[in-house]
Write an enzyme that holds these catalytic residues in place. Sequence first.
Site, short mmCIF file in Angstrom:
data_model
loop_
_atom_site.label_atom_id
_atom_site.label_comp_id
_atom_site.label_asym_id
_atom_site.label_seq_id
_atom_site.Cartn_x
_atom_site.Cartn_y
_atom_site.Cartn_z
N HIS A 19 3.06 0.31 4.49
CA HIS A 19 2.03 0.74 3.52
C HIS A 19 2.38 2.06 2.83
O HIS A 19 1.56 2.98 2.76
CB HIS A 19 0.66 0.80 4.19
CG HIS A 19 -0.43 0.20 3.35
ND1 HIS A 19 -1.33 0.96 2.67
CD2 HIS A 19 -0.73 -1.08 3.06
CE1 HIS A 19 -2.17 0.16 2.00
NE2 HIS A 19 -1.82 -1.09 2.21
N GLU A 26 7.55 -4.03 5.11
CA GLU A 26 6.93 -4.06 3.79
C GLU A 26 6.57 -2.66 3.34
O GLU A 26 6.13 -1.84 4.15
CB GLU A 26 5.67 -4.92 3.94
CG GLU A 26 4.78 -4.94 2.73
CD GLU A 26 3.49 -5.71 3.04
OE1 GLU A 26 3.46 -6.54 3.97
OE2 GLU A 26 2.49 -5.44 2.35
N ASP A 77 -8.75 -9.13 -0.07
CA ASP A 77 -9.39 -8.62 -1.30
C ASP A 77 -8.91 -9.38 -2.54
O ASP A 77 -9.30 -9.04 -3.66
CB ASP A 77 -9.18 -7.10 -1.46
CG ASP A 77 -7.72 -6.68 -1.33
OD1 ASP A 77 -7.28 -6.42 -0.20
OD2 ASP A 77 -7.04 -6.61 -2.37
O1 KDG Z 1 -6.48 -3.57 -1.51
C1 KDG Z 1 -5.41 -3.14 -0.74
C2 KDG Z 1 -4.98 -4.25 0.17
O2 KDG Z 1 -4.76 -5.42 -0.54
C3 KDG Z 1 -3.75 -3.88 0.94
O3 KDG Z 1 -4.02 -2.77 1.75
C4 KDG Z 1 -3.35 -5.04 1.83
O4 KDG Z 1 -1.23 -4.03 2.19
C5 KDG Z 1 -1.92 -5.01 2.19
C6 KDG Z 1 -1.33 -6.28 2.59
O5 KDG Z 1 -0.12 -6.29 2.81
O6 KDG Z 1 -2.05 -7.27 2.67
MG MG Z 2 0.82 -4.56 2.21
#
Ligand code: KDG
Ligand code: MG
Length: 404
Positions: A214, A238, A318
């Site tokens: 992240h 990721e 989301d």
């Molecule tokens: O809105 C932000 C999310 O979609 C994100 O934090 C989710 O990093 C994410 C993921 O890999 O699903």
């Molecule tokens: Mg992500």
Amino acid sequence: MRITSADVIVTCPGRNYVTLKITTEDGTTGLGDATLNGRELSVASYLRDHVCPLLVGRDSGRINDIWQYLYRGAYWRRGPVTMTAIAAVDCALWDVLGKRVGKPVHQLLGGAARDGVMVYGHASGQSVDDLLDSVGGFLDQGYRAVRVQAAVPGLESTYGLHHPGTGHTYEPADAAVPTDNVWHTPAYLDFAPRMMKAVRERFGYGFHLLHDVHHRLSPLEAAQLGRSLEPYRMFWIEDPTPAEDQEAFRTIRQHTTTPLAVGEVFNTIWDCQYLITERLIDYIRMSVSHSGGITHLRRIFDLADLYGVRTGSHGAGDLSPVSFAAALHLDLTVPNFGIQEYMGHLEPASEVFRTSYTFADGYMHPGDAPGLGVEIDEEAAARYPYEARYLPVNRRLDGSMHDW
Ligand code: KDG
Ligand code: MG
């Protein structure tokens, strides 16, 4: 077939979703997801105030022309708000087309190139033991790939953990004012390899292991992380560094063979062109609904294929079920498909969105219903009005802002 109306539906069944509904003169309707987490109303306004009035009267079958009209025609281009709005129109038009000709969207894209779409589930835990239980649960359900995140000892909060009572869906946008989280890189770098070791020791190497950083590390920290995880043969790490610094990926790559994935915050082919053509990443993770829809993401995937980069689309909760269905249709058809994120949706989302996608044996299928295969119940949507909710922010131990 002419477009007669374009309407925006904002609803909060568990979390906020913005949906565009396009109707044509024969009464066919198509849906597109326009949700941009924490900035939902900006896309709703972009559509309602600036796009919907321009759609009425246009030929719904001219998907490519409408895409170009909205992209070039705005003069102001790219960016998450614009590209999410264009994506919603694009997906809704593919949905309309599929329903009008009676075929699922994947058939309109040339048909399936595989029988199913491998998805990864989201295991997480407040401790390593909790995490191991969660991973075991996913493997028992048949998942072939699992993303793992666990609470970093010593930090009050950690990204990616599901809240108690929400099953395995994690929902970080949970406050009307962003919550302050605290971040400390050394604690994380110390913990991450221990977490992966515990997972591999318990469950072995017979499934794909993924992890989301992240956007929190510097290039050299990410390189250290990648090296320390090499024994655990990750499918990917990721977003190791903030995605806008693309040269950072060259540094990481020079030091580790752990595969790299990035893209959930990108919106156009221009955002990832360099990373792809310089072969700095292994997986491109852009979503249908934040990247100009099926029409644009398809071009990005084609570019990626030329350079050996595979797909791994963002599929967080989301992004609405409409977006998820569109992703599955595209995933089914592209030659360089890698994996699809599947987080699922908090209840009561299933009251509002009726879906036809299915899960079996670690693979998903979008189904063969005409169009995208998702319907919205507008009466149910009206029972869940918009609620202001924001993602958290991250601060270092000295109080300064860090990437969340
Ligand atoms: O809105 C932000 C999310 O979609 C994100 O934090 C989710 O990093 C994410 C993921 O890999 O699903
Ligand atoms: Mg992500």
